[in-house]
Design a protein around this motif. Structure first.
Motif, PDB file in Angstrom:
ATOM      1  N   GLY A  74       4.249  -2.672 -62.867  1.00  0.00           N
ATOM      2  CA  GLY A  74       4.032  -3.560 -64.003  1.00  0.00           C
ATOM      3  C   GLY A  74       3.046  -4.661 -63.709  1.00  0.00           C
ATOM      4  O   GLY A  74       3.116  -5.732 -64.314  1.00  0.00           O
ATOM      5  N   GLY A  75       2.154  -4.410 -62.754  1.00  0.00           N
ATOM      6  CA  GLY A  75       1.160  -5.413 -62.398  1.00  0.00           C
ATOM      7  C   GLY A  75       1.530  -6.239 -61.183  1.00  0.00           C
ATOM      8  O   GLY A  75       0.878  -7.239 -60.890  1.00  0.00           O
ATOM      9  N   GLN A  76       2.562  -5.826 -60.441  1.00  0.00           N
ATOM     10  CA  GLN A  76       2.963  -6.562 -59.248  1.00  0.00           C
ATOM     11  C   GLN A  76       1.881  -6.452 -58.172  1.00  0.00           C
ATOM     12  O   GLN A  76       1.272  -5.395 -57.990  1.00  0.00           O
ATOM     13  CB  GLN A  76       4.297  -6.018 -58.709  1.00  0.00           C
ATOM     14  N   GLN A  77       1.691  -7.556 -57.434  1.00  0.00           N
ATOM     15  CA  GLN A  77       0.659  -7.601 -56.400  1.00  0.00           C
ATOM     16  C   GLN A  77       1.228  -7.755 -54.991  1.00  0.00           C
ATOM     17  O   GLN A  77       0.466  -7.742 -54.022  1.00  0.00           O
ATOM     18  CB  GLN A  77      -0.309  -8.759 -56.677  1.00  0.00           C
ATOM     19  N   SER A  78       2.547  -7.921 -54.852  1.00  0.00           N
ATOM     20  CA  SER A  78       3.143  -8.119 -53.542  1.00  0.00           C
ATOM     21  C   SER A  78       4.609  -7.709 -53.589  1.00  0.00           C
ATOM     22  O   SER A  78       5.157  -7.429 -54.665  1.00  0.00           O
ATOM     23  CB  SER A  78       3.029  -9.588 -53.117  1.00  0.00           C
ATOM     24  N   VAL A  79       5.224  -7.680 -52.406  1.00  0.00           N
ATOM     25  CA  VAL A  79       6.643  -7.343 -52.336  1.00  0.00           C
ATOM     26  C   VAL A  79       7.465  -8.391 -53.087  1.00  0.00           C
ATOM     27  O   VAL A  79       8.427  -8.062 -53.785  1.00  0.00           O
ATOM     28  CB  VAL A  79       7.101  -7.264 -50.860  1.00  0.00           C
ATOM     29  N   GLY A  80       7.073  -9.653 -52.942  1.00  0.00           N
ATOM     30  CA  GLY A  80       7.786 -10.709 -53.652  1.00  0.00           C
ATOM     31  C   GLY A  80       7.734 -10.525 -55.153  1.00  0.00           C
ATOM     32  O   GLY A  80       8.744 -10.693 -55.851  1.00  0.00           O
ATOM     33  N   GLU A  81       6.562 -10.175 -55.665  1.00  0.00           N
ATOM     34  CA  GLU A  81       6.428  -9.950 -57.112  1.00  0.00           C
ATOM     35  C   GLU A  81       7.216  -8.719 -57.545  1.00  0.00           C
ATOM     36  O   GLU A  81       7.712  -8.660 -58.679  1.00  0.00           O
ATOM     37  CB  GLU A  81       4.960  -9.810 -57.484  1.00  0.00           C
ATOM     38  N   GLN A  82       7.315  -7.726 -56.659  1.00  0.00           N
ATOM     39  CA  GLN A  82       8.095  -6.531 -56.976  1.00  0.00           C
ATOM     40  C   GLN A  82       9.552  -6.908 -57.233  1.00  0.00           C
ATOM     41  O   GLN A  82      10.200  -6.355 -58.136  1.00  0.00           O
ATOM     42  CB  GLN A  82       8.008  -5.531 -55.817  1.00  0.00           C
ATOM     43  N   VAL A  83      10.051  -7.866 -56.459  1.00  0.00           N
ATOM     44  CA  VAL A  83      11.432  -8.323 -56.635  1.00  0.00           C
ATOM     45  C   VAL A  83      11.558  -9.192 -57.887  1.00  0.00           C
ATOM     46  O   VAL A  83      12.491  -9.031 -58.679  1.00  0.00           O
ATOM     47  CB  VAL A  83      11.907  -9.094 -55.395  1.00  0.00           C
ATOM     48  N   ILE A  84      10.614 -10.112 -58.084  1.00  0.00           N
ATOM     49  CA  ILE A  84      10.660 -10.990 -59.263  1.00  0.00           C
ATOM     50  C   ILE A  84      10.585 -10.181 -60.551  1.00  0.00           C
ATOM     51  O   ILE A  84      11.230 -10.516 -61.555  1.00  0.00           O
ATOM     52  CB  ILE A  84       9.510 -12.013 -59.204  1.00  0.00           C
ATOM     53  N   TYR A  85       9.834  -9.089 -60.526  1.00  0.00           N
ATOM     54  CA  TYR A  85       9.675  -8.231 -61.705  1.00  0.00           C
ATOM     55  C   TYR A  85      11.030  -7.712 -62.204  1.00  0.00           C
ATOM     56  O   TYR A  85      11.184  -7.405 -63.396  1.00  0.00           O
ATOM     57  CB  TYR A  85       8.756  -7.071 -61.364  1.00  0.00           C
ATOM     58  N   LEU A  86      12.011  -7.624 -61.291  1.00  0.00           N
ATOM     59  CA  LEU A  86      13.325  -7.104 -61.670  1.00  0.00           C
ATOM     60  C   LEU A  86      14.024  -7.986 -62.700  1.00  0.00           C
ATOM     61  O   LEU A  86      15.008  -7.560 -63.315  1.00  0.00           O
ATOM     62  CB  LEU A  86      14.215  -6.961 -60.437  1.00  0.00           C
ATOM     63  N   ALA A  87      13.528  -9.208 -62.897  1.00  0.00           N
ATOM     64  CA  ALA A  87      14.108 -10.076 -63.927  1.00  0.00           C
ATOM     65  C   ALA A  87      14.011  -9.423 -65.306  1.00  0.00           C
ATOM     66  O   ALA A  87      14.894  -9.611 -66.147  1.00  0.00           O
ATOM     67  CB  ALA A  87      13.394 -11.432 -63.941  1.00  0.00           C
ATOM     68  N   LEU A  88      12.937  -8.662 -65.534  1.00  0.00           N
ATOM     69  CA  LEU A  88      12.762  -8.018 -66.845  1.00  0.00           C
ATOM     70  C   LEU A  88      13.827  -6.954 -67.112  1.00  0.00           C
ATOM     71  O   LEU A  88      14.545  -7.044 -68.118  1.00  0.00           O
ATOM     72  CB  LEU A  88      11.360  -7.411 -66.940  1.00  0.00           C
ATOM     73  N   PRO A  89      13.949  -5.904 -66.269  1.00  0.00           N
ATOM     74  CA  PRO A  89      14.982  -4.910 -66.556  1.00  0.00           C
ATOM     75  C   PRO A  89      16.399  -5.478 -66.506  1.00  0.00           C
ATOM     76  O   PRO A  89      17.264  -5.031 -67.262  1.00  0.00           O
ATOM     77  CB  PRO A  89      14.762  -3.848 -65.471  1.00  0.00           C
ATOM     78  N   PHE A  90      16.631  -6.464 -65.635  1.00  0.00           N
ATOM     79  CA  PHE A  90      17.956  -7.074 -65.585  1.00  0.00           C
ATOM     80  C   PHE A  90      18.279  -7.764 -66.913  1.00  0.00           C
ATOM     81  O   PHE A  90      19.388  -7.623 -67.445  1.00  0.00           O
ATOM     82  CB  PHE A  90      18.018  -8.094 -64.446  1.00  0.00           C
ATOM     83  N   GLY A  91      17.301  -8.472 -67.454  1.00  0.00           N
ATOM     84  CA  GLY A  91      17.517  -9.193 -68.699  1.00  0.00           C
ATOM     85  C   GLY A  91      17.787  -8.278 -69.871  1.00  0.00           C
ATOM     86  O   GLY A  91      18.792  -8.455 -70.590  1.00  0.00           O
ATOM     87  N   PHE A  92      16.919  -7.277 -70.080  1.00  0.00           N
ATOM     88  CA  PHE A  92      17.153  -6.455 -71.280  1.00  0.00           C
ATOM     89  C   PHE A  92      18.277  -5.444 -71.072  1.00  0.00           C
ATOM     90  O   PHE A  92      18.834  -4.920 -72.044  1.00  0.00           O
ATOM     91  CB  PHE A  92      15.862  -5.821 -71.819  1.00  0.00           C
TER      92      PHE A  92
END
Length: 308
Positions: free
Chosen positions: A216-234
């Protein structure tokens, strides 16, 4: 002396496994839950891998490359077919699993269509798309609204616009929303329905974790983890609305609506900082979902108990 014949009640027809849930072949302890999670993830990944490999096979046919290159309508036609293949594989696998392992019909997992199903579907779309679009609209701009040349599909002819809309709606619902909700908020959630809190936790976390492999446009391992906020939320929003409506289609609406809201934001709103948008959208939808889940469970709502 004659006697009147005694009134008799015809014997009840035997209940078949296809019409009434029975005892599952697999227990619902920790091992059984873990196996079901792995199976749900395996079905989803397998369906997408199979659909992803088909274009490579088709390109081996002489002349196919010229037909499906660029923005030809054949490219979209192939995309629609692949989306349908993912859905069909998932539905078939869930049907087989429900029949032979859970010993229940697939409709028990929410695969049914009632008079209010379209209402719950549209409600889910409106809530998810509206909250995602509003969250992005309120964030600080980091760039202008994209013009037509920067949007997917290149030249914005009426035909290309119509095909793009159809493709992205298919991607949101046919390839992602319906099959993923049938697996996680359908098959898996239903089996854990006697322990609602555990069901919500397991299905939400399992669904969230599989998105570690999402792009989803992640640029690092940290962003890969932060991105999980989206699927967790919906995911929380989807299960919350499912609890209140008793319909899997409300969860499908949330899932597809999340994608629709993001598509609309890309097309009509200014650009925003991605990481911030993931946290804000995921946070807003998680809060909405948590409120719905808690209030539904306190009101005694049952998982997939309605007939919608």
């Amino acid at each position: 002396m004659t006697t009147a014949p005694l009134a008799s009640t015809p014997p009840a027809a035997p209940t078949s496994p296809a019409s009434s849930p029975g005892s599952p072949r697999l227990g619902v302890g920790p091992l059984g839950i873990a196996v079901r999670v792995v199976v749900a993830i395996g079905i989803l990944l397998s369906a997408n891998v199979i659909a992803g490999l088909l274009p490579a096979v088709l390109l081996l046919i002489p002349g196919t490359t010229e037909i499906v290159e660029g923005s030809s309508p054949w490219v979209f036609a192939l995309g629609f077919v692949l989306q349908a293949i993912v859905l069909c594989i998932v539905v078939l696998c869930v049907w087989l699993w429900m029949r032979w392992v859970e010993r229940a019909p697939i409709r028990a997992a929410g695969w049914r269509w009632g008079r209010r199903s379209i209402l719950w579907l549209l409600l889910g779309v409106a809530i998810a798309a509206g909250s995602a679009f509003a969250a992005i609209a309120l964030l600080p701009a980091t760039g202008p609204v994209l013009d037509d040349s920067q949007l997917p599909g290149g030249e914005a002819t009426p035909l290309i616009i119509a095909l793009l809309i159809a493709y992205y709606v298919g991607l949101a619902f046919v390839q992602q929303g319906i099959p993923e909700e049938l697996l996680f908020r359908g098959m898996l959630l239903w089996r854990l329905r006697e322990r609602p809190a555990l069901a919500v936790i397991v299905t939400t976390l399992a669904f969230t974790v599989i998105h570690l492999v999402s792009s989803g446009g992640q640029q690092s391992v940290g962003e890969q983890v932060i991105y999980l906020a989206l699927p967790f939320g919906f995911a929380l929003l989807a299960v919350g609305l499912l609890l209140w409506t008793g319909s899997l289609w409300a969860a499908v609406g949330v899932h597809g609506g999340f994608h629709v809201g993001n598509y609309l934001a890309v097309a009509f709103l200014h650009q925003v900082e991605p990481v911030t948008s993931w946290l804000v959208i995921g946070g807003v939808q998680a809060v909405l979902g948590l409120v719905l889940v808690v209030t539904a469970l306190r009101r005694g709502k049952r998982i997939l108990h309605g007939e919608s």
